[in-house]
Write an enzyme that holds these catalytic residues in place. Structure first.
Site, short mmCIF file in Angstrom:
data_model
loop_
_atom_site.label_atom_id
_atom_site.label_comp_id
_atom_site.label_asym_id
_atom_site.label_seq_id
_atom_site.Cartn_x
_atom_site.Cartn_y
_atom_site.Cartn_z
N ASP A 1 0.87 -1.17 0.00
CA ASP A 1 0.00 0.00 0.00
C ASP A 1 0.92 1.23 0.00
O ASP A 1 2.13 1.10 0.21
CB ASP A 1 -0.88 -0.04 1.26
CG ASP A 1 -1.75 1.19 1.41
OD1 ASP A 1 -2.38 1.60 0.42
OD2 ASP A 1 -1.79 1.76 2.51
N ASP B 1 -0.23 5.10 1.05
CA ASP B 1 -0.50 6.13 2.06
C ASP B 1 -0.52 5.56 3.47
O ASP B 1 -1.23 4.60 3.76
CB ASP B 1 -1.84 6.81 1.76
CG ASP B 1 -1.77 7.62 0.48
OD1 ASP B 1 -1.00 8.58 0.46
OD2 ASP B 1 -2.47 7.28 -0.49
#
Length: 228
Positions: free
Chosen positions: A12, A14
């Site tokens: 991922d 953020d």
């Protein structure tokens, strides 16, 4: 605790690789306060991992904001243009990603963000992006039909490696509950580095919970260990 060996790794972006979650909070809080509404942690925690338009819809509905999705996203974009270029990498992110790349482990990024948003956030981290075989960007990718907790983004991302690994041979790194659920639904193991405010019981599906990427030991999942 024993873990299954993996061959491919999905990250991922953020709150995991980039320290951008605080910036999102600042952006959403600024826009909401214009309409005398408060963007709370409860609301934030409910949208972590969602795609951009889903976040906009949920915030507008939860706070009864008198604006459209497009207006909300346009206001956020203006603030993000100022904030995002300053974003820094999370502790341990560069070391881990570079290590896996140099050891020949295929790695990719699976982010709910749009291409425009990723460009803004990574404009000062272009060397870092070179380590990734590809980036799947949920908000602007036509193949990613639903946001996390739906597994679509991880399945699409894994399918774009040339050797098309099975889901169970992929390890996901996440920071959000919805991301953990998406990885589990995709039949992938998932290491989570959560916001400390997330209740531990919300993370019980995760394969491994760590405080920082710096704590990760690649050899636990059959990946090459760091050089001594």
């Amino acid at each position: 605790m024993s873990f299954k060996q993996v061959t491919h790794v999905l990250f991922d972006l953020d709150g995991l690789l980039l320290d951008s979650e605080g910036m999102y909070t600042e952006t959403f809080s600024t826009v909401c306060s214009k309409y005398e509404k408060e963007f709370t942690w409860e609301l934030k925690s409910s949208i972590l991992g969602f795609q951009g338009q889903e976040c906009a819809d949920k915030i507008i509905a939860a706070l009864d904001l008198p604006i459209t999705r497009e207006e909300f996203m346009a206001e956020c974009h203006k603030i993000n243009e100022v904030l995002f270029p300053k974003v820094q990498l999370m502790p341990g992110a560069h070391k881990l990603v570079e290590h896996l790349y140099k050891k020949g482990v295929p790695i990719a990024m699976a982010t709910s963000s749009s291409e425009d948003s990723v460009k803004m956030k990574t404009q000062n981290h272009k060397d870092f992006l070179k380590f990734f075989h590809h980036i799947t960007m949920g908000t602007s990718d036509p193949e990613v039909t639903k946001g996390k907790p739906d597994p679509a983004i991880f399945l699409v991302c894994a399918s774009r490696f040339p050797d098309k690994p099975k889901p169970e041979n992929c390890l996901v790194f996440e920071d959000a509950v919805n991301g953990v659920k998406a990885a589990c639904a995709a039949n992938m193991q998932v290491v989570v580095i959560p916001d400390p405010r997330i209740p531990p019981e919300d993370l019980k599906e995760a394969t491994l919970v760590l405080k920082s990427l710096e704590e990760f030991q690649p050899e636990l999942f059959g990946l090459p260990p760091y050089d001594k």
